[in-house]
Design a protein around this motif. Structure first.
Motif, short mmCIF file in Angstrom:
data_model
loop_
_atom_site.label_atom_id
_atom_site.label_comp_id
_atom_site.label_asym_id
_atom_site.label_seq_id
_atom_site.Cartn_x
_atom_site.Cartn_y
_atom_site.Cartn_z
N GLY A 205 53.16 24.09 19.07
CA GLY A 205 53.45 25.39 18.48
C GLY A 205 54.90 25.79 18.43
N GLN B 52 54.41 28.99 23.93
CA GLN B 52 54.29 29.04 22.49
C GLN B 52 55.35 29.95 21.91
N GLN C 245 54.75 32.13 19.74
CA GLN C 245 54.10 33.44 19.69
C GLN C 245 52.88 33.40 20.60
N GLY C 246 52.68 34.48 21.32
CA GLY C 246 51.49 34.56 22.17
C GLY C 246 51.73 33.99 23.55
N ARG D 170 49.83 28.08 26.44
CA ARG D 170 48.56 27.40 26.20
C ARG D 170 48.37 26.32 27.27
N ASP E 7 44.01 20.64 23.78
CA ASP E 7 43.94 22.07 24.07
C ASP E 7 42.69 22.32 24.93
N GLU F 35 47.04 33.51 17.57
CA GLU F 35 47.60 32.17 17.52
C GLU F 35 46.91 31.35 16.43
N SER G 133 39.12 33.56 22.91
CA SER G 133 40.41 33.46 23.59
C SER G 133 40.35 34.00 25.01
#
Length: 564
Positions: free
Chosen positions: A247, A290, A292-293, A296, A322, A497, A511
């Motif tokens: 990302g 990441q 954004q967010g 992970r 993931d 995301e 999520s």
């Protein structure tokens, strides 16, 4: 990509296959052909030059036939070099005649017309080599036999002219012929070996290209992220799944690049160095920041490639997975079995619900007290609601065909959305919800209870991530120019995301670990049952305004509602 397969037999002995390879794909044989053409042009030019020099210095009397023959030979070899195509010589045919046959005739004629003791015998090596290298064994030996016979014939002709001096010439011709046979055999074997090696190299190259294409295709379509890193920490290959997991715009970075150049990927670079240091595979779960967010959680596994020789360095292949998607797949597999069980349980619930409904109806007939009648009515209503929920569970579990609703089962969009939204606000005590209803008089064919379930689910999700200011959640309706009505639920939450967006409406994906991931999936199922669609987009409600997350339901077009 071309590949060559032997038609029959062993490549080491199948000469016809070698000829096919020579005629279609052998660059080495083509270079040899051009080399022989250039050598013929050079020999022809030297012969003509020697004739001219001898005539100029008066070392020999004028030999006009030899000069004319040398000139004609120059023209013939130049024309052949320019226009003659390369063809394998399978026999003494056209290709042999305008090359080797022409050389044999020219050299023999010059040998017969020799003046001043010039010996042209060494020139016969050129056509013999050409036949042995570019032709079959029969062509090579036939060319050598023809050259030997011509030399012996010239010696015999000289014996007729001068019987006193014949023995040395005949012996010389026999020795020259013997040497030409040896040269032809050796050249032919070397040419065959060259052709075999080139054919094998071409096949190996084609196989390697095919395997490389297959590997690229497999890596590109892998759901796991793949990074190929060398001992210096340079990334030489990455697939789209790795870009989606990391990302950070990985696909836009030119290869190769240092894995540790980005701060978020430093743990990956450290794991790669550890893999090279220990010469063994490693596995670890690493949080990857990441753009954004939130970070992970990624499961990282490394493998070293096996180098076949000491000159080839090993590469570290990093596999990225993931954990959220992995956990979602595991939950899907587990809950699939639970879904089958829930369908069986739903069947069993139906019977007690029917008994409760019937008993409450019978009891209501005998009751007079209004309070008691109100209680039995509540029991009946909730039993009916439970029955509808059981039907919905069975519909999802069986994935059966969508149920077509009666044409008269329509609701007024704006008034229904207003009622349902106000009930949700009253129940949830959520502040800052604005209504923007712009579909007056528009009716949609949709079950009210299903619309309630969809709207409540979307509002619950919006309230989970929205702010506390006025207008942080907005519910709206509108009608497109094509006449299609839609419902929107907008909130000012953080953007989702990309990995979450791809799985929004899949069952059991969430999520948050505490969520079952069934809400949006059931919303999609209910929308599809009524011919509607549900989707997500990130947008601002007005130009220059703040962006937010919007879930929208596009109802079935008006013509579809009328024809069903």
């Amino acid at each position: 990509m071309t590949s060559y397969l032997w038609s029959r037999g062993d490549p080491a002995t199948d000469w016809s296959s070698l000829e096919k390879f020579i005629s279609t794909q052998s660059p080495a044989q083509l270079r040899l052909w051009r080399g022989f053409m250039a050598a013929r042009c050079f020999v022809a030019a030297v012969l003509l030059l020697l004739q001219g020099i001898g005539l100029a210095i008066g070392a020999q009397p004028a030999n006009l036939p030899a000069i004319a023959l040398s000139s004609a030979y120059v023209v013939a070899v130049l024309v052949a070099a320019r226009y003659a195509p390369f063809k394998p010589m399978r026999g003494l045919g056209g290709a042999w005649l305008y090359t080797i046959g022409l050389d044999l005739v020219a050299y023999t004629a010059l040998q017969v017309m020799q003046v001043g003791g010039i010996n042209y015998t060494p020139l016969f090596a050129l056509p013999v080599l050409m036949g042995a290298v570019l032709g079959t064994s029969a062509v090579g030996l036939g060319t050598t036999a023809a050259a030997t016979l011509l030399l012996l014939g010239h010696a015999a002709w000289y014996w007729v002219e001068q019987p006193s001096d014949t023995s040395p010439r005949i012996v010389q011709a026999a020795l020259s012929g013997t040497g030409l046979f040896v040269v032809a055999l050796l050249a032919h074997e070397l040419a065959r070996r060259l052709t075999r090696e080139e054919a094998l190299a071409q096949r190996s190259r084609s196989a390697a290209q095919m395997h490389a294409l297959l590997n690229d295709l497999v890596i590109e379509t892998l759901s796991e992220g793949v990074l190929v890193v060398d001992a210096e920490g340079q990334v030489h290959a990455a697939n789209p799944a790795a870009d989606a997991i990391l990302g950070q715009g990985l696909a836009r970075i030119p290869l190769p690049f240092a894995l540790s150049a980005h701060p978020a990927w430093v743990p990956l670079a450290a794991l790669a160095r550890q893999t090279f240091a220990r010469r063994s595979s490693q596995a670890r779960e690493i949080p990857i920041a990441q753009s954004q967010g939130t970070p992970r959680e990624v499961r990282v596994r490394t493998r070293l490639t096996q180098s076949r020789d000491m000159r080839t360095e090993s590469l570290c292949v990093i596999f990225l997975q993931d954990l959220r998607e992995l956990e979602a797949r595991i939950r899907t597999e587990k809950l699939a079995a639970m879904g089958r069980m829930s369908a069986a349980v739903a069947h069993e619930i139906r019977n007690p619900l029917a008994a409760i409904t019937q008993a409450s109806a019978l009891l209501g007939e005998d009751l007079v007290d209004p309070a008691h009648r109100q209680l039995t009515t509540m029991v009946q209503q909730n039993a009916q609601r439970l029955a509808r929920i059981v039907d919905d569970v069975l519909d999802v579990a069986r994935a059966r065909q969508q149920r077509v609703l009666p044409l008269d089962e329509q609701v007024s969009l704006d008034s229904t959305v207003r009622t349902l939204a106000e009930e949700w606000v009253l129940h949830s005590k959520q502040q800052g919800v604005l209504l923007s209803l712009d579909a007056p008089g528009c009716d949609v064919r949709f079950d009210v209870e299903h619309l309630r379930r969809i709207l409540v689910n979307l509002l619950d999700n919006a309230a989970r991530y929205a702010g506390d200011r006025e207008g942080s959640i907005q519910v709206g309706t509108r009608v497109s120019p094509a006449g299609r009505a839609s419902l929107q639920v907008w909130s000012d939450g953080a953007p989702l995301e990309p990995a979450v967006q791809r799985h929004l409406f899949e069952p059991f994906f969430s999520s948050e670990s505490r969520s079952s991931g069934l809400g949006l999936f059931l919303c999609r199922e209910l929308c599809e049952r009524h011919g509607a669609t549900i989707g997500y987009e990130r947008r601002a409600l007005s130009p220059g305004g703040a962006e937010g997350n919007e879930f929208f339901v596009a109802f079935a077009p008006a013509e579809s509602r009328l024809t069903q």
